[in-house]
Design an enzyme around this catalytic site. Structure first.
Site, PDB file in Angstrom:
ATOM      1  N   ASP A  44       2.757   1.059   1.439  1.00  0.00           N
ATOM      2  CA  ASP A  44       2.672   1.478   0.035  1.00  0.00           C
ATOM      3  C   ASP A  44       2.348   0.300  -0.894  1.00  0.00           C
ATOM      4  O   ASP A  44       1.542   0.433  -1.811  1.00  0.00           O
ATOM      5  CB  ASP A  44       3.988   2.128  -0.417  1.00  0.00           C
TER       6      ASP A  44
ATOM      7  N   LYS B  24      11.092   8.826   4.344  1.00  0.00           N
ATOM      8  CA  LYS B  24      10.665   7.424   4.435  1.00  0.00           C
ATOM      9  C   LYS B  24      11.812   6.455   4.767  1.00  0.00           C
ATOM     10  O   LYS B  24      11.590   5.438   5.416  1.00  0.00           O
ATOM     11  CB  LYS B  24      10.023   6.973   3.116  1.00  0.00           C
TER      12      LYS B  24
END
Ligand code: ATR
Length: 275
Positions: free
Chosen positions: A105, A68
């Site tokens: 997220d 990520k």
């Protein structure tokens, strides 16, 4: 090679990812011709994979652990929220080969909380967070955006919590891990962002005595769905929201951008992913 639009999730390991189940369910539900697969990619193959995928019919990808953060260096365009978080989980491959990176997220966290606790008012009081890793960063950005007045962090390794305070400013404060119970007394929202309580990981042992009834409590761990942390909060009269919805909701913006349909997160979606 087929011409149907393709997307995937890139990580290592990847076999336990629920994203293929989720996106394939949505593709079937909306009768969209498309494909979503899992791709195990090691760090040294990340760039080469990202450069190759568009030529193989891929229009985008999700990115998960451990890529990520490192994926950001290969992006040509990065959203403000991904920049602020310092990590991306959703990529869009443009026709000219450029890579657009976003982080959904925090969006997934917030959408889950709003769905699971519809009366939750972010402005009503402080949020208390256990943990200071990547997930905590995304959640802090989302909470601050939603107008949470104060964010209190407690982390086993205190300097990591201090680093978040340095990044996110005066709204953030830090409480020592051994005194984490204290931050709960004034909290309107309590979030576990550590891996404690996950099947196979250590138990969540911090005292939750300070929890007040009616506090909204959520866990990002979703294996098991009802973590001991959520059970303890429920016994205290708190409103609890499990972590599965965060995973489901974080997939929404990507699916919409790739396949042109905003997908629903509902009971049927949960059942499809759990089944
Ligand atoms: P993620 O991206 O999911 O947030 P991470 O960045 O590795 O993953 O962060 C994991 C979090 O869980 C950290 O806050 C970590 O605490 P440390 O910073 O002290 O490592 C926390 N964590 C993991 N195992 C823990 C344990 N046994 N006790 C307390 N905290 C733990």
């Amino acid at each position: 090679m087929t011409n149907i639009p393709r997307a995937c999730v890139i990580g290592n390991p990847i076999s336990h990812s629920l994203s293929p189940k989720l996106h394939t369910y949505w593709l079937n539900r909306y009768g969209i011709e498309g494909e979503y697969t899992a791709l195990q990619v090691t760090e040294d193959k990340l760039e080469e994979t990202l450069r190759r995928l568009p030529s193989q019919g891929f229009i985008g990808a999700n990115v998960t652990i451990p890529h990520k953060v490192s994926v950001m260096q290969f992006a040509d365009q990065i959203t403000d929220r991904a920049t602020l978080i310092g990590a991306a989980n959703t990529l869009i491959f443009k026709e000219d080969g450029r890579i657009f990176a976003d982080n959904t997220d925090g969006y997934g966290f917030m959408a889950n909380l709003r769905q699971g606790a519809p009366d939750w008012d972010p402005k009503a009081g402080p949020a208390a967070i256990f943990g200071a890793g990547g997930a905590a960063r995304a959640i802090i950005v989302a909470l601050a955006d939603a107008g949470v007045p104060q964010i209190i962090i407690s982390n086993r390794t205190r300097p990591k919590a201090e680093a978040l305070r340095a990044d996110f400013g005066a709204r953030v404060s830090v409480v020592d891990w051994v005194q984490a119970d204290k931050m709960l007394e004034e909290a309107n929202t309590v979030i576990n962002t550590t891996s404690l309580g996950m099947a196979g990981a250590q138990e969540f042992k911090v005292s939750l005595n300070g929890l007040q009834p009616k506090t909204v409590v959520t866990d990002i761990v979703y294996t098991p769905l009802r973590t001991p942390f959520l059970d303890a909060a429920e016994k205290k009269g708190c409103i609890t929201v499990d972590g599965l919805g965060m995973l489901l909701h974080q997939g929404v913006p990507g699916f919409e951008r790739w396949f042109g349909q905003r997908p629903e997160v509902d009971e049927a979606t949960r059942r499809a992913v759990l089944g």
